[in-house]
Design a protein around this motif. Sequence first.
Motif, PDB file in Angstrom:
ATOM      1  N   LYS A 202       0.813  -1.142   0.089  1.00 46.78           N
ATOM      2  CA  LYS A 202       0.054   0.034  -0.135  1.00 46.78           C
ATOM      3  C   LYS A 202       1.010   1.244  -0.014  1.00 46.78           C
ATOM      4  CE  LYS A 202      -4.327   1.459   2.239  1.00 46.78           C
ATOM      5  NZ  LYS A 202      -5.344   1.023   3.461  1.00 46.78           N
ATOM      6  N   LYS A 203       0.464   2.298  -0.835  1.00 52.11           N
ATOM      7  CA  LYS A 203       1.158   3.396  -0.838  1.00 52.11           C
ATOM      8  C   LYS A 203       1.519   4.247   0.531  1.00 52.11           C
ATOM      9  CE  LYS A 203      -0.298   4.241  -5.630  1.00 52.11           C
ATOM     10  NZ  LYS A 203      -0.940   5.103  -6.510  1.00 52.11           N
ATOM     11  N   ASP A 204       0.258   3.986   1.100  1.00 53.83           N
ATOM     12  CA  ASP A 204       0.148   4.805   2.534  1.00 53.83           C
ATOM     13  C   ASP A 204      -0.700   3.943   3.365  1.00 53.83           C
ATOM     14  OD1 ASP A 204       0.119   6.260   4.687  1.00 53.83           O
ATOM     15  OD2 ASP A 204      -0.546   8.399   3.625  1.00 53.83           O
TER      16      ASP A 204
ATOM     17  N   PHE B  84      -7.735   5.084   0.819  1.00 57.32           N
ATOM     18  CA  PHE B  84      -7.957   4.588  -0.577  1.00 57.32           C
ATOM     19  C   PHE B  84      -9.437   3.969  -0.990  1.00 57.32           C
ATOM     20  CE2 PHE B  84      -3.244   4.940  -0.354  1.00 57.32           C
ATOM     21  CZ  PHE B  84      -3.051   5.811  -0.915  1.00 57.32           C
TER      22      PHE B  84
ATOM     23  N   ASP C 184      -8.224   4.988  -7.645  1.00 59.90           N
ATOM     24  CA  ASP C 184      -6.869   4.493  -7.131  1.00 59.90           C
ATOM     25  C   ASP C 184      -6.980   3.534  -6.312  1.00 59.90           C
ATOM     26  OD1 ASP C 184      -4.221   4.570  -6.582  1.00 59.90           O
ATOM     27  OD2 ASP C 184      -4.193   6.385  -5.612  1.00 59.90           O
TER      28      ASP C 184
ATOM     29  N   GLY D  88      -4.568   2.171  -4.617  1.00 64.62           N
ATOM     30  CA  GLY D  88      -3.731   2.891  -3.292  1.00 64.62           C
ATOM     31  C   GLY D  88      -2.357   1.591  -3.430  1.00 64.62           C
TER      32      GLY D  88
ATOM     33  N   ARG E  46      -7.909  -5.216  -1.921  1.00 70.99           N
ATOM     34  CA  ARG E  46      -6.439  -5.006  -2.912  1.00 70.99           C
ATOM     35  C   ARG E  46      -5.764  -6.299  -2.472  1.00 70.99           C
ATOM     36  NH1 ARG E  46      -7.447   0.445  -1.295  1.00 70.99           N
ATOM     37  NH2 ARG E  46      -7.641   0.027   0.861  1.00 70.99           N
TER      38      ARG E  46
END
Length: 332
Positions: free
Chosen positions: A174-176, A181, A186, A188, A234
């Motif tokens: 995960k990006k953040d 998200f 997106d 994420g 995700r």
Amino acid sequence: MSEAERVPSPAAPPAVAAAAAAAAPEEKKGKEPEREKLPPIVSAGAGATAGLDRGSKGQISTFSSFVSTVNQKKEAAENRSSPTHLVFPNIKNVRDLPPICLDVRQKQRISVDAGSSETKAPVLPEPVLPVQPKTMKDFLEDVEKVKSSGDWKTVHDFYLTTFDSFPELNGAFKKDASASFNTIEDSGINAKFVNAVYDALLNTPQDIQKTVLKGIINSLLREWKGPRTKDDLRAYFILLQNPQFNNTSTYVIYAHLLRQIATLVEADHHFLVHWFKKLSQKRFKQLVERLLQFISLRLFPAKPEEFPPISKCSWWIPSASKVLALLTKSGG
């Protein structure tokens, strides 16, 4: 009169037998009016039957209609107050489809009313994700060091931790980790990091690859409670891109992954469709080819002994076809 009394014994004289035979029809005629007086059998209690015996023919008809009406009203009231009845399919037609757990049935009952599919999906609080200390740069450096040292321990530990559970997958890719998200625009996910990890995976020793598959199995078998979160979606999105599923030896695991994705609610499918659109053409093509190969080899196996009997896995192709349909929507 009983049958024993009406039928003469073989030892009886002919005159007695003839007299008995002549008397039988008359006795039958005398009994028939009594039969006509018997009331019809109804599902009411004994008291109601007794009352019918005492009434006349007209009263019998009227009272029978009344009892029938009362019974119908009673049954209707019981049906309204009783719990929902489950309608089970014809068991003979069920081909060993694995049971769908309670949470899947609950998810399928989620109402879909007005608004876009994005607003229909239940927004659940995301769990606190584990912190992944490795960045893509760190991972690539570790892989590079192996070439000179030959020591895979650091890389092995990374794969062991990352694929241990859905939260760990999110923590790694995960990006953040602190951001939700929760939009279709997106996912994420750090796609470049996912690609780097999968590209390196096929060049790792067999024990590392087995560790990844074992972690995926444990994640898929974990008991679910309630609808899926966006972090769960995700994780499915990441696992579906695993190149290990090109190998027929992993098809049993791949099939269970496809089944869980196929049984998600429509709103969750809507998110996945839009996330698939964000994949590069190369990665998207790999997903489609992998699914087509899976369906083709299940239908026409070169080595049938590599697969379970078709009667044991008849749900494989429907599950794969459903996921393939989601990819078709993404590419359309």
